[in-house]
Design a protein around this motif. Structure first.
Motif, PDB file in Angstrom:
ATOM      1  N   MET A  87      46.125  26.043  33.028  1.00  0.00           N
ATOM      2  CA  MET A  87      45.632  26.261  34.749  1.00  0.00           C
ATOM      3  C   MET A  87      45.423  27.929  34.487  1.00  0.00           C
ATOM      4  O   MET A  87      46.315  28.711  34.408  1.00  0.00           O
ATOM      5  N   MET A  88      44.150  28.312  34.713  1.00  0.00           N
ATOM      6  CA  MET A  88      43.703  29.392  34.889  1.00  0.00           C
ATOM      7  C   MET A  88      44.400  29.988  36.622  1.00  0.00           C
ATOM      8  O   MET A  88      43.775  29.438  37.420  1.00  0.00           O
ATOM      9  N   THR A  89      44.890  30.800  36.669  1.00  0.00           N
ATOM     10  CA  THR A  89      45.655  31.279  37.931  1.00  0.00           C
ATOM     11  C   THR A  89      46.399  32.650  37.832  1.00  0.00           C
ATOM     12  O   THR A  89      46.989  32.961  37.086  1.00  0.00           O
ATOM     13  N   PRO A  90      45.993  33.574  38.879  1.00  0.00           N
ATOM     14  CA  PRO A  90      46.644  34.802  38.918  1.00  0.00           C
ATOM     15  C   PRO A  90      48.269  34.962  38.954  1.00  0.00           C
ATOM     16  O   PRO A  90      48.998  35.782  38.841  1.00  0.00           O
ATOM     17  N   LEU A 132      48.164  30.439  33.204  1.00  0.00           N
ATOM     18  CA  LEU A 132      47.869  31.817  32.574  1.00  0.00           C
ATOM     19  C   LEU A 132      46.981  32.576  33.695  1.00  0.00           C
ATOM     20  O   LEU A 132      46.214  32.008  34.231  1.00  0.00           O
ATOM     21  N   SER A 133      47.223  33.880  33.434  1.00  0.00           N
ATOM     22  CA  SER A 133      46.789  34.938  34.282  1.00  0.00           C
ATOM     23  C   SER A 133      46.132  35.781  33.185  1.00  0.00           C
ATOM     24  O   SER A 133      46.574  35.965  31.928  1.00  0.00           O
ATOM     25  N   VAL A 134      45.007  36.272  33.441  1.00  0.00           N
ATOM     26  CA  VAL A 134      44.240  37.450  32.682  1.00  0.00           C
ATOM     27  C   VAL A 134      44.619  38.694  33.169  1.00  0.00           C
ATOM     28  O   VAL A 134      44.337  39.544  32.534  1.00  0.00           O
ATOM     29  N   GLY A 135      45.310  38.925  34.233  1.00  0.00           N
ATOM     30  CA  GLY A 135      45.711  40.255  34.634  1.00  0.00           C
ATOM     31  C   GLY A 135      46.039  40.228  36.166  1.00  0.00           C
ATOM     32  O   GLY A 135      45.690  39.410  36.794  1.00  0.00           O
ATOM     33  N   ASP A 136      46.715  41.526  36.509  1.00  0.00           N
ATOM     34  CA  ASP A 136      47.142  41.272  37.787  1.00  0.00           C
ATOM     35  C   ASP A 136      46.149  41.751  38.915  1.00  0.00           C
ATOM     36  O   ASP A 136      45.991  42.977  39.369  1.00  0.00           O
ATOM     37  N   TYR A 137      44.974  40.946  39.062  1.00  0.00           N
ATOM     38  CA  TYR A 137      44.202  41.224  39.858  1.00  0.00           C
ATOM     39  C   TYR A 137      43.567  39.771  40.372  1.00  0.00           C
ATOM     40  O   TYR A 137      43.788  38.808  39.558  1.00  0.00           O
ATOM     41  N   VAL A 138      42.665  39.675  41.383  1.00  0.00           N
ATOM     42  CA  VAL A 138      42.206  38.438  41.494  1.00  0.00           C
ATOM     43  C   VAL A 138      40.772  37.950  41.595  1.00  0.00           C
ATOM     44  O   VAL A 138      40.034  38.973  41.967  1.00  0.00           O
ATOM     45  N   LEU A 139      40.320  37.131  40.643  1.00  0.00           N
ATOM     46  CA  LEU A 139      38.797  36.833  40.304  1.00  0.00           C
ATOM     47  C   LEU A 139      38.506  35.968  41.318  1.00  0.00           C
ATOM     48  O   LEU A 139      39.160  35.372  42.037  1.00  0.00           O
ATOM     49  N   ASN A 140      37.099  35.724  41.436  1.00  0.00           N
ATOM     50  CA  ASN A 140      36.555  34.821  42.335  1.00  0.00           C
ATOM     51  C   ASN A 140      37.001  33.367  41.818  1.00  0.00           C
ATOM     52  O   ASN A 140      36.952  32.388  42.637  1.00  0.00           O
ATOM     53  N   VAL A 144      35.840  32.758  34.555  1.00  0.00           N
ATOM     54  CA  VAL A 144      35.556  34.212  33.824  1.00  0.00           C
ATOM     55  C   VAL A 144      37.034  34.386  32.905  1.00  0.00           C
ATOM     56  O   VAL A 144      37.127  34.664  31.799  1.00  0.00           O
ATOM     57  N   ALA A 145      38.132  33.949  33.607  1.00  0.00           N
ATOM     58  CA  ALA A 145      39.604  33.797  32.941  1.00  0.00           C
ATOM     59  C   ALA A 145      39.434  33.009  31.845  1.00  0.00           C
ATOM     60  O   ALA A 145      40.126  32.977  30.813  1.00  0.00           O
ATOM     61  N   SER A 146      38.917  31.810  31.964  1.00  0.00           N
ATOM     62  CA  SER A 146      38.970  30.699  30.924  1.00  0.00           C
ATOM     63  C   SER A 146      37.999  31.264  29.833  1.00  0.00           C
ATOM     64  O   SER A 146      38.365  30.939  28.740  1.00  0.00           O
TER      65      SER A 146
HETATM   66  N1  ADE Z   1      41.882  33.129  38.814  1.00  0.00           N
HETATM   67  C1  ADE Z   1      41.582  34.114  39.800  1.00  0.00           C
HETATM   68  N2  ADE Z   1      42.190  35.197  39.364  1.00  0.00           N
HETATM   69  C2  ADE Z   1      42.583  35.106  38.099  1.00  0.00           C
HETATM   70  C3  ADE Z   1      43.513  35.799  37.214  1.00  0.00           C
HETATM   71  N3  ADE Z   1      43.796  37.118  37.483  1.00  0.00           N
HETATM   72  N4  ADE Z   1      43.775  35.197  36.140  1.00  0.00           N
HETATM   73  C4  ADE Z   1      43.380  33.881  35.795  1.00  0.00           C
HETATM   74  N5  ADE Z   1      42.855  33.067  36.539  1.00  0.00           N
HETATM   75  C5  ADE Z   1      42.412  33.782  37.854  1.00  0.00           C
END
Ligand code: ADE
Length: 233
Positions: A87-90, A132-140, A144-146
């Protein structure tokens, strides 16, 4: 390696999948990517709604548990290889090169891309995904993270990169987490900015020493934290 990507925005991936390195890897049968539209698993046949308001109130909408669980179960059945659900998530574990090398060993991943305020907690409780998170910021959203996950892991698959690029990756990423030394190409001078003499010397030993020193200094200056990580693999 097979990737199944579950998303509400399947069209986002079209351009990315046809770009050179990944397209070649797909053509050569080294990588398979299947995009699945979560809306197809909506129980709302009229509007294909997949989200709803959170119980207890609060802003935004959540992705409902039922379409996600049904979709993942159906997608699992599409190949004999069981897929690791990611799961892609911050809120997830931060992706770094070490984690990339770990997940690149999976034969198959099912990537869940969130939108809105995220998923109903029961998606996590039932599917127990690797978060999994790709970094400490929030994407829409997780799309993009996947792509970051796909892009960074396919580089680890033998045969995906040319020899030159893969030996580059070997010496500069696996185990060795130094930043890159500066590189130059022609012209040798531009607006008074010249290439360091050592690189024009033809002395391979001196060049190697200079590059190692540059890497070390840059890493010390910018990313001292990388030294702490070294050796704790
Ligand atoms: N979805 C929103 N922000 C994300 C992040 N930083 N990494 C992975 N998934 C996300």
């Amino acid at each position: 390696m097979r990737f199944d990507i579950i998303t509400l925005f399947p069209q986002i991936f079209a351009g990315y999948l046809t770009q050179s390195l990944l397209a070649k890897a797909i053509d050569r049968g080294l990588v398979e990517i299947h995009i699945h539209d979560l809306r197809e698993w909506s129980t709302d046949t009229k509007h294909h709604k997949i989200d709803d308001k959170p119980y207890g109130g609060g802003p935004g909408m959540l992705i409902c548990v039922d379409p996600v669980v049904h979709c993942v179960e159906a997608v699992q059945q599409m190949s004999e290889k069981p897929g690791v659900v990611v799961m892609m998530t911050p809120q997830g574990d931060r992706l770094d090169q070490r984690r990339v090398e770990e997940i690149a060993r999976f034969e198959r991943m099912i990537l869940l891309c969130g939108r809105y305020e995220g998923f109903d907690q029961r998606v996590i409780d039932i599917l127990a995904p690797l978060e999994l998170s790709v970094g400490d910021y929030v994407l829409n959203g997780g799309e993009v993270a996947s792509m970051v996950v796909v892009d960074s892991t396919v580089r680890m698959i033998p045969g995906v990169l040319g020899d030159e690029q893969s030996s580059w990756d070997d010496s500069f990423s696996r185990g060795n987490r130094m930043l890159e030394f500066p590189q130059y190409t022609r012209p040798a001078e531009f607006r008074g900015h010249t290439v360091p003499d050592v690189l024009l010397s033809g002395d391979h030993k001196r060049i190697a020493n200079w590059r190692a020193e540059q890497s070390l200094n840059k890493t010390k200056l910018r990313r001292n934290d990388l030294f702490d990580k070294e050796g704790d693999a």
